[in-house]
Design a protein around this motif. Structure first.
Motif, PDB file in Angstrom:
ATOM      1  N   SER A   1       0.822  -1.224   0.000  1.00  0.00           N
ATOM      2  CA  SER A   1       0.000   0.000   0.000  1.00  0.00           C
ATOM      3  C   SER A   1       0.842   1.255   0.000  1.00  0.00           C
ATOM      4  CB  SER A   1      -0.900   0.048   1.239  1.00  0.00           C
ATOM      5  OG  SER A   1      -1.755  -1.034   1.250  1.00  0.00           O
ATOM      6  N   VAL A   2       2.014   1.192   0.661  1.00  0.00           N
ATOM      7  CA  VAL A   2       2.839   2.403   0.700  1.00  0.00           C
ATOM      8  C   VAL A   2       3.955   2.346  -0.344  1.00  0.00           C
ATOM      9  CG1 VAL A   2       2.263   2.992   3.088  1.00  0.00           C
ATOM     10  CG2 VAL A   2       4.251   1.551   2.643  1.00  0.00           C
ATOM     11  N   GLY A   3       3.884   1.339  -1.230  1.00  0.00           N
ATOM     12  CA  GLY A   3       4.775   1.309  -2.396  1.00  0.00           C
ATOM     13  C   GLY A   3       6.234   0.991  -2.085  1.00  0.00           C
ATOM     14  N   ILE A   4       6.457   0.136  -1.084  1.00  0.00           N
ATOM     15  CA  ILE A   4       7.852  -0.267  -0.799  1.00  0.00           C
ATOM     16  C   ILE A   4       8.154  -1.556  -1.572  1.00  0.00           C
ATOM     17  CG2 ILE A   4       9.483  -0.991   0.997  1.00  0.00           C
ATOM     18  CD1 ILE A   4       7.867   0.685   3.011  1.00  0.00           C
ATOM     19  N   GLN A   5       9.241  -1.531  -2.341  1.00  0.00           N
ATOM     20  CA  GLN A   5       9.626  -2.703  -3.136  1.00  0.00           C
ATOM     21  C   GLN A   5      10.132  -3.820  -2.222  1.00  0.00           C
ATOM     22  OE1 GLN A   5       9.253  -2.981  -6.565  1.00  0.00           O
ATOM     23  NE2 GLN A   5       8.135  -1.091  -6.152  1.00  0.00           N
ATOM     24  N   PHE A   6       9.928  -5.071  -2.673  1.00  0.00           N
ATOM     25  CA  PHE A   6      10.401  -6.232  -1.908  1.00  0.00           C
ATOM     26  C   PHE A   6      11.452  -6.921  -2.774  1.00  0.00           C
ATOM     27  CE2 PHE A   6       8.727  -9.946   0.890  1.00  0.00           C
ATOM     28  CZ  PHE A   6       9.519  -9.516   1.950  1.00  0.00           C
ATOM     29  N   GLU A   7      12.691  -6.517  -2.583  1.00  0.00           N
ATOM     30  CA  GLU A   7      13.741  -6.911  -3.525  1.00  0.00           C
ATOM     31  C   GLU A   7      14.320  -8.283  -3.182  1.00  0.00           C
ATOM     32  OE1 GLU A   7      16.059  -3.509  -2.600  1.00  0.00           O
ATOM     33  OE2 GLU A   7      14.894  -2.187  -3.893  1.00  0.00           O
ATOM     34  N   GLY A   8      14.597  -9.083  -4.215  1.00  0.00           N
ATOM     35  CA  GLY A   8      15.206 -10.393  -3.993  1.00  0.00           C
ATOM     36  C   GLY A   8      14.643 -11.413  -4.950  1.00  0.00           C
ATOM     37  N   TYR A   9      14.597 -12.669  -4.522  1.00  0.00           N
ATOM     38  CA  TYR A   9      14.163 -13.735  -5.436  1.00  0.00           C
ATOM     39  C   TYR A   9      13.412 -14.827  -4.679  1.00  0.00           C
ATOM     40  CZ  TYR A   9      18.468 -15.884  -3.629  1.00  0.00           C
ATOM     41  OH  TYR A   9      19.460 -16.377  -2.802  1.00  0.00           O
ATOM     42  N   THR A  10      12.738 -15.673  -5.475  1.00  0.00           N
ATOM     43  CA  THR A  10      11.976 -16.806  -4.945  1.00  0.00           C
ATOM     44  C   THR A  10      12.623 -18.081  -5.473  1.00  0.00           C
ATOM     45  OG1 THR A  10       9.983 -15.476  -4.868  1.00  0.00           O
ATOM     46  CG2 THR A  10       9.660 -17.869  -4.951  1.00  0.00           C
ATOM     47  N   PHE A  11      12.804 -19.090  -4.634  1.00  0.00           N
ATOM     48  CA  PHE A  11      13.417 -20.340  -5.098  1.00  0.00           C
ATOM     49  C   PHE A  11      12.427 -21.103  -5.988  1.00  0.00           C
ATOM     50  CE2 PHE A  11      15.719 -19.486  -1.128  1.00  0.00           C
ATOM     51  CZ  PHE A  11      17.020 -19.555  -1.596  1.00  0.00           C
ATOM     52  N   PRO A  12      12.939 -21.779  -7.033  1.00  0.00           N
ATOM     53  CA  PRO A  12      12.016 -22.528  -7.901  1.00  0.00           C
ATOM     54  C   PRO A  12      11.407 -23.729  -7.183  1.00  0.00           C
ATOM     55  CG  PRO A  12      14.321 -22.825  -8.604  1.00  0.00           C
ATOM     56  CD  PRO A  12      14.335 -21.802  -7.520  1.00  0.00           C
ATOM     57  N   GLU A  13      12.174 -24.381  -6.303  1.00  0.00           N
ATOM     58  CA  GLU A  13      11.626 -25.536  -5.577  1.00  0.00           C
ATOM     59  C   GLU A  13      10.834 -25.061  -4.364  1.00  0.00           C
ATOM     60  OE1 GLU A  13      14.671 -24.400  -5.472  1.00  0.00           O
ATOM     61  OE2 GLU A  13      15.887 -25.191  -3.821  1.00  0.00           O
ATOM     62  N   ARG A  14       9.920 -25.900  -3.869  1.00  0.00           N
ATOM     63  CA  ARG A  14       9.225 -25.617  -2.610  1.00  0.00           C
ATOM     64  C   ARG A  14       9.852 -26.449  -1.501  1.00  0.00           C
ATOM     65  NH1 ARG A  14       7.637 -26.810  -6.846  1.00  0.00           N
ATOM     66  NH2 ARG A  14       5.939 -28.226  -6.415  1.00  0.00           N
ATOM     67  N   PHE A  15       9.448 -26.166  -0.272  1.00  0.00           N
ATOM     68  CA  PHE A  15       9.969 -26.915   0.879  1.00  0.00           C
ATOM     69  C   PHE A  15       8.808 -27.721   1.465  1.00  0.00           C
ATOM     70  CE2 PHE A  15      13.929 -24.366   2.261  1.00  0.00           C
ATOM     71  CZ  PHE A  15      14.202 -23.985   0.960  1.00  0.00           C
ATOM     72  N   VAL A  16       9.005 -29.043   1.590  1.00  0.00           N
ATOM     73  CA  VAL A  16       7.969 -29.899   2.188  1.00  0.00           C
ATOM     74  C   VAL A  16       8.312 -30.081   3.660  1.00  0.00           C
ATOM     75  CG1 VAL A  16       6.671 -32.055   1.899  1.00  0.00           C
ATOM     76  CG2 VAL A  16       8.293 -31.366   0.160  1.00  0.00           C
ATOM     77  N   VAL A  17       7.327 -29.862   4.521  1.00  0.00           N
ATOM     78  CA  VAL A  17       7.534 -30.092   5.959  1.00  0.00           C
ATOM     79  C   VAL A  17       6.619 -31.240   6.379  1.00  0.00           C
ATOM     80  CG1 VAL A  17       7.471 -29.082   8.267  1.00  0.00           C
ATOM     81  CG2 VAL A  17       8.062 -27.650   6.302  1.00  0.00           C
ATOM     82  N   LEU A  18       7.214 -32.331   6.833  1.00  0.00           N
ATOM     83  CA  LEU A  18       6.440 -33.499   7.257  1.00  0.00           C
ATOM     84  C   LEU A  18       6.624 -33.683   8.761  1.00  0.00           C
ATOM     85  CD1 LEU A  18       7.479 -35.869   4.326  1.00  0.00           C
ATOM     86  CD2 LEU A  18       5.478 -34.367   4.483  1.00  0.00           C
ATOM     87  N   THR A  19       5.529 -33.845   9.450  1.00  0.00           N
ATOM     88  CA  THR A  19       5.597 -33.997  10.913  1.00  0.00           C
ATOM     89  C   THR A  19       5.164 -35.414  11.269  1.00  0.00           C
ATOM     90  OG1 THR A  19       4.945 -31.686  11.090  1.00  0.00           O
ATOM     91  CG2 THR A  19       4.858 -32.980  13.112  1.00  0.00           C
ATOM     92  N   THR A  20       6.022 -36.084  12.055  1.00  0.00           N
ATOM     93  CA  THR A  20       5.738 -37.471  12.427  1.00  0.00           C
ATOM     94  C   THR A  20       6.034 -37.701  13.906  1.00  0.00           C
ATOM     95  OG1 THR A  20       6.410 -39.788  12.059  1.00  0.00           O
ATOM     96  CG2 THR A  20       8.058 -38.113  11.591  1.00  0.00           C
ATOM     97  N   ARG A  21       5.393 -38.722  14.460  1.00  0.00           N
ATOM     98  CA  ARG A  21       5.672 -39.069  15.859  1.00  0.00           C
ATOM     99  C   ARG A  21       6.823 -40.064  15.969  1.00  0.00           C
ATOM    100  NH1 ARG A  21       2.524 -36.604  19.133  1.00  0.00           N
ATOM    101  NH2 ARG A  21       0.326 -36.252  18.649  1.00  0.00           N
ATOM    102  N   PHE A  22       7.311 -40.562  14.821  1.00  0.00           N
ATOM    103  CA  PHE A  22       8.418 -41.524  14.856  1.00  0.00           C
ATOM    104  C   PHE A  22       9.575 -40.919  15.651  1.00  0.00           C
ATOM    105  CE2 PHE A  22      12.268 -43.463  13.100  1.00  0.00           C
ATOM    106  CZ  PHE A  22      11.964 -44.796  13.321  1.00  0.00           C
ATOM    107  N   ASP A  23      10.143 -41.696  16.570  1.00  0.00           N
ATOM    108  CA  ASP A  23      11.121 -41.151  17.511  1.00  0.00           C
ATOM    109  C   ASP A  23      12.551 -41.307  16.967  1.00  0.00           C
ATOM    110  OD1 ASP A  23      12.681 -40.380  19.604  1.00  0.00           O
ATOM    111  OD2 ASP A  23      11.582 -41.519  21.126  1.00  0.00           O
TER     112      ASP A  23
END
Ligand SMILES: Cc1cc2nc3c(=O)[nH]c(=O)nc-3n(C[C@H](O)[C@H](O)[C@H](O)COP(=O)(O)OP(=O)(O)OC[C@H]3O[C@@H](n4cnc5c(N)ncnc54)[C@H](O)[C@@H]3O)c2cc1C
Length: 404
Positions: free
Chosen positions: A174-196
């Motif tokens: 809204s106030v016109g501030i640029q967000f400079e940088g880049y986005t990675f092509p891959e995504r990050f998968v987060v898996l949560t398990t109870r395995f100890d």
């Protein structure tokens, strides 16, 4: 400051509520607007570093954070293909540098709820859920917001507006501030398990696995029931669809490749995130200040994004209080940007970019050199301490004091 000193805060994520608490404890009236009906409990940040624990102690939150989290004194780097331990770092090395020579694994929704409870107990602190900041109207003397609520559009006015509304920040746009940088092509998968993984494999609560084919991070968190859960983070393959990555076959395949076992894994959550390295062109525009992911985003390797956002919030509260109390003029507000922006670049952007490169490195010679460097650093007490001063953000706090 003249007239109403109220500070408006867009975003009731962990940075928004911690910032609101820091402001309210300094006597500011605050109003927080959160677009969702409740605090999000998506599995994101947990790792809370020593320098941030010190800030949380000053805010009166540390005992609860330690009680609801898990204490992780050490972390390890491993070579995933061989399983070999490359290096182990021990926060006890920082005993002379901090009151908290440890990391606490406390899920970010717990921190946000703790801060919210404290905030609500303070006078003149308002929190609105299902309230989306849709437009910003900033003037020289005050700032207004238009907020979408179930009861229709409403307008609010305050002395300052803090944009803590996350990576896609409406306030920043809204106030016109640029967000400079880049986005990675891959995504990050987060898996949560109870395995100890501690009982079955002897892993500690924070582990980084280097692998030219598929790096991984493994952490233990307490979970809402305190029984303990493990989160494993992997990159997706570039050609892999989101559906494929989150399918049962995709999820079980990843976990079985990571650590084969006869039965399928019990998976409590499966989440997919985009990762970016971006910094706002400025953290201040007139009466609008950005904090947390609205100001900077980074990949999660090293667990630094939220930590840095909490440092933003505390610094911002200090600067606004000095401005209000006549201890400084506009330069106090500019100092917020002059400190926080370069520190994010130097300590958070650079470390997270390097952390990712180190884990995904494909060249065998570079991998071997990286491992050797980690081993040598861990083996030398002075370098071990220096390394942890940086990863724990203590060095960034010391540097902040030099930026005046
Ligand atoms: C997998 C993963 C693991 C991570 N692990 C760590 C870690 O261990 N340590 C660490 O330090 N960091 C970590 N991070 C980063 C951390 O999650 C973020 O830095 C953190 O969530 C930032 O908090 P925030 O409050 O700035 O933003 P957010 O958490 O994104 O909160 C923003 C809030 O604003 C609300 N909102 C959005 N738009 C509006 C609007 N227009 N009006 C009102 N409200 C709005 C949203 O609903 C949200 O509640 C991790 C991130 C990921 C994805």
């Amino acid at each position: 400051m003249s007239g109403d000193e109220r500070i408006l805060i867009a975003g009731g994520g962990p940075v928004g509520v911690v910032t609101a608490l820091a402001l309210a404890q300094r006597g500011f009236p605050v109003t927080v607007f959160e677009s969702e009906p409740d605090i999000s409990d998506a599995p994101r940040a947990a790792t809370t570093h020593p320098a941030t624990l010190e800030l949380l102690a000053d805010l009166g939150l540390i005992d609860d954070v330690i009680r609801l989290g898990l204490t992780a004194r050490k972390f390890q780097f491993r070579d995933r293909p061989s399983g070999a331990l490359v290096a182990e770092f021990d926060h006890e090395t920082l005993r002379q540098d901090t009151r908290f020579p440890l990391v606490v694994q406390c899920e970010q929704h717990k921190l946000a709820r703790l801060a919210l409870d404290r905030l609500r107990a303070l006078p003149d602190a308002e929190v609105h859920f299902s309230a989306r900041v849709a437009a910003v109207d900033a003037h020289a003397g005050n700032v207004g917001v238009t907020v979408e609520t179930p009861g229709g559009r409403k307008k609010f006015r305050g002395a300052f507006l803090v944009g803590a509304d996350g990576g896609r920040s409406t306030v920043r746009k809204s106030v016109g501030i640029q967000f400079e940088g880049y986005t990675f092509p891959e995504r990050f998968v987060v898996l949560t398990t109870r395995f100890d993984f501690e009982a079955e494999r002897g892993y500690c609560y924070r582990n980084y696995f280097s692998d030219p084919d598929e790096w991984a991070n493994l952490f233990k968190v307490a979970g809402d029931d305190g029984r303990g859960q493990w989160r494993v983070v992997f990159p997706t393959r570039r050609e892999e669809s989101d559906d494929e990555a989150l399918s049962d076959a995709g999820v079980q395949g990843r976990l079985q490749r990571f650590f084969p076992k006869p039965k399928p894994y019990e998976v409590v959550h499966r989440n997919l995130y985009k990762a970016h390295q971006r910094v706002a062109a400025t953290f201040r525009k007139g009466r609008v200040l950005l904090a947390g992911d609205a100001a900077h985003v980074n990949n999660p390797i090293g667990g630094l994004g939220l930590n840095c956002g909490i440092h933003d919030g505390v610094e911002l509260a200090e600067r606004l209080a000095r401005f209000r109390d006549g201890q400084g003029g506009e330069e106090e507000l500019d100092l917020y940007d002059r400190r926080r922006r370069p520190l994010n670049i130097e300590f958070v952007q650079s470390q997270t970019v390097n952390n990712k490169k180190r884990l995904e490195e494909k060249d065998p010679a570079v991998r071997a050199a990286n491992f050797e460097q980690l081993r040598a650093t861990a083996a030398d007490p002075a370098r071990h301490r220096q390394f942890l001063l940086r990863t724990s953000l203590i060095e960034s706090v010391r540097k902040a004091a030099l930026i005046v």
